[in-house]
Design a protein around this motif. Structure first.
Motif, PDB file in Angstrom:
ATOM      1  N   TYR A 229       0.826  -1.211   0.000  1.00 57.35           N
ATOM      2  CA  TYR A 229       0.000   0.000   0.000  1.00 57.35           C
ATOM      3  C   TYR A 229       0.868   1.273   0.000  1.00 57.35           C
ATOM      4  O   TYR A 229       0.865   2.052   0.953  1.00 57.35           O
ATOM      5  CB  TYR A 229      -0.939   0.017   1.204  1.00 57.35           C
ATOM      6  CG  TYR A 229      -1.723  -1.250   1.385  1.00 57.35           C
ATOM      7  CD1 TYR A 229      -2.763  -1.560   0.517  1.00 57.35           C
ATOM      8  CD2 TYR A 229      -1.420  -2.145   2.409  1.00 57.35           C
ATOM      9  CE1 TYR A 229      -3.497  -2.736   0.673  1.00 57.35           C
ATOM     10  CE2 TYR A 229      -2.141  -3.314   2.573  1.00 57.35           C
ATOM     11  CZ  TYR A 229      -3.180  -3.612   1.698  1.00 57.35           C
ATOM     12  OH  TYR A 229      -3.900  -4.776   1.846  1.00 57.35           O
ATOM     13  N   PRO A 230       1.642   1.504  -1.069  1.00 54.88           N
ATOM     14  CA  PRO A 230       2.624   2.603  -1.061  1.00 54.88           C
ATOM     15  C   PRO A 230       2.000   3.989  -0.873  1.00 54.88           C
ATOM     16  O   PRO A 230       2.531   4.805  -0.124  1.00 54.88           O
ATOM     17  CB  PRO A 230       3.312   2.476  -2.419  1.00 54.88           C
ATOM     18  CG  PRO A 230       2.356   1.696  -3.272  1.00 54.88           C
ATOM     19  CD  PRO A 230       1.655   0.768  -2.337  1.00 54.88           C
ATOM     20  N   ALA A 231       0.885   4.282  -1.552  1.00 55.02           N
ATOM     21  CA  ALA A 231       0.274   5.601  -1.417  1.00 55.02           C
ATOM     22  C   ALA A 231      -0.291   5.807  -0.020  1.00 55.02           C
ATOM     23  O   ALA A 231      -0.182   6.902   0.553  1.00 55.02           O
ATOM     24  CB  ALA A 231      -0.823   5.795  -2.472  1.00 55.02           C
ATOM     25  N   LEU A 232      -0.895   4.780   0.546  1.00 56.14           N
ATOM     26  CA  LEU A 232      -1.434   4.884   1.901  1.00 56.14           C
ATOM     27  C   LEU A 232      -0.308   5.084   2.916  1.00 56.14           C
ATOM     28  O   LEU A 232      -0.425   5.898   3.840  1.00 56.14           O
ATOM     29  CB  LEU A 232      -2.233   3.628   2.242  1.00 56.14           C
ATOM     30  CG  LEU A 232      -2.912   3.598   3.619  1.00 56.14           C
ATOM     31  CD1 LEU A 232      -3.870   4.762   3.772  1.00 56.14           C
ATOM     32  CD2 LEU A 232      -3.636   2.267   3.826  1.00 56.14           C
ATOM     33  N   VAL A 233       0.795   4.362   2.740  1.00 57.82           N
ATOM     34  CA  VAL A 233       1.945   4.555   3.621  1.00 57.82           C
ATOM     35  C   VAL A 233       2.489   5.976   3.478  1.00 57.82           C
ATOM     36  O   VAL A 233       2.882   6.602   4.476  1.00 57.82           O
ATOM     37  CB  VAL A 233       3.039   3.514   3.295  1.00 57.82           C
ATOM     38  CG1 VAL A 233       4.338   3.841   4.026  1.00 57.82           C
ATOM     39  CG2 VAL A 233       2.568   2.118   3.665  1.00 57.82           C
ATOM     40  N   ALA A 234       2.494   6.498   2.256  1.00 58.08           N
ATOM     41  CA  ALA A 234       2.985   7.858   2.029  1.00 58.08           C
ATOM     42  C   ALA A 234       2.119   8.889   2.745  1.00 58.08           C
ATOM     43  O   ALA A 234       2.635   9.827   3.367  1.00 58.08           O
ATOM     44  CB  ALA A 234       3.026   8.152   0.531  1.00 58.08           C
TER      45      ALA A 234
END
Length: 377
Positions: A229-234
């Motif tokens: 979940y790269p965008a959520l982590v960002a």
């Protein structure tokens, strides 16, 4: 113009109360739009000051918004849309418990923007475009409402930039007292709002956008599953950056430990979690902090109060609480620090515990200084 008699004054006060109630109702109805516009105003104000000597006020304001405010809105909107999709996928696999009610409104609208990875994997350009169109058509009312609110927020920011001096002069002439309480109070509020909005919140948005780009690029070269979940982590990293001292380390340190543990247990290459740590420290943590630190270092508010405002604001008011919470904190804090002691003791403005010569943005006077100390050019 003669002053009205007592009966006329009562009638005019009734009209004033009615108009004030209508104005308050409009502002409360669109409070999110107004505080977003105020945030965009502080984001674009440094650029407006650079452009103002070369251009007319309207052109300088429009240029400043196009250079800073519009890209911030577009990048953050897309990042949040992708993060909402990933949050929806996470909710289908993990029980979020008491957070479910908080995230449900954002999960329900997460399909308005298609996942770019899915579109890139689709070799049929027509089919990919059809997916985007079908996803967007189902949310035309939502998208239309969002665009209207963004347009109104940009309009608020534009007129604050262009006519801020004129508005300040009107406030001074209409409400100010002979001891200049209001002048000092507005100057302090303006300085700290500039620090909170342009420094802290813009820094969080920049971190979220940069992290989303960096993590998406890393996932493209990941040997295995990559960053979950790269965008959520960002977005979580950007939100965590508002917390003093530890900041986004609350997000990327546990994630880095998890990536290393997963690589060791599965026998995956260790270079990917190592690259993740280096890229996060350099591009997500160090560079944004280095660029925006001058705008945060001059902050006069207590860091604990700021942290509480950032946490309680979204919980109480929703998404716009990120802007409204700090705004209320600044207004209440300086009233309690500057005005309330004077009201209790009955002393003059000289007793206010503040230096009226403070300046922000590299020595330039703030808009409140310009508005209350001089007429507009």
């Amino acid at each position: 113009m003669e002053w009205p008699d007592s009966r006329s004054r009562v009638a005019w006060w009734a009209v004033a109360l009615l108009l004030g109630a209508i104005t308050a109702w409009v502002v409360l109805t669109y409070i999110g739009t107004f505080v977003l516009g105020l945030f965009l105003y502080y984001v674009a104000r440094p650029a407006y000051r650079r452009f103002r000597p070369q251009f007319r006020p309207s052109i300088a304001a429009a240029t400043a918004l196009l250079v800073l405010a519009v890209p911030v809105v577009l990048l953050m909107a897309y990042t949040l849309a992708i993060a909402a999709q990933e949050l929806a996928r996470l909710q289908r696999t993990v029980d979020l418990g008491p957070l479910t009610d908080q995230v449900e409104p954002y999960v329900n609208v997460s399909e308005v923007v298609q996942d770019p990875a899915m579109l890139l994997q689709n070799p049929d350009v027509v089919n990919a475009g059809q997916l985007v169109a079908e996803g967007a058509l189902g949310y035309v009312p939502l998208v239309g409402t969002a665009l209207i609110n963004v347009f109104l927020a940009l309009a608020v920011a534009f007129y604050l930039l262009r006519d801020g001096d004129r508005l300040g002069r009107w406030i001074r002439e209409t409400f100010d007292d002979q001891q200049a309480f209001l002048s000092v109070y507005l100057r302090e509020v303006d300085e700290d709002l500039g620090s909170v909005f342009f420094g802290n919140i813009l820094n969080a948005i920049a971190i979220a956008v940069v992290a989303a780009i960096v993590y998406s690029v890393l996932n493209a070269f990941a040997p295995a599953e990559g960053i979950p979940y790269p965008a959520l982590v960002a977005v979580l990293a950007g939100a965590a950056s508002l917390i003093p001292v530890v900041g986004m380390k609350l997000v990327y340190v546990p994630l880095a430990i998890g990536l290393f543990a997963r690589a060791v247990l599965r026998g995956d290459p260790l270079w990917f979690p190592a690259v993740f740590v280096v890229a996060t420290v350099v591009f997500v943590d160090f560079i944004p902090d280095l660029v925006l630190r001058p705008y945060v270092s001059g902050r006069n508010l207590h860091v604990g109060l700021v942290m509480i405002a950032y946490i309680i604001g979204p919980l109480l008011f929703g998404w716009y609480g990120l802007f409204l919470g700090p705004l209320l904190l600044v207004v209440i804090y300086h009233f309690a620090r500057l005005v309330l002691p004077v009201l209790i003791d009955g002393d003059g403005v000289d007793a206010m515990p503040v230096s009226v010569d403070r300046r922000d943005d590299g020595g330039e006077s703030s808009d409140a200084d310009d508005a209350v100390d001089s007429d507009p050019a």
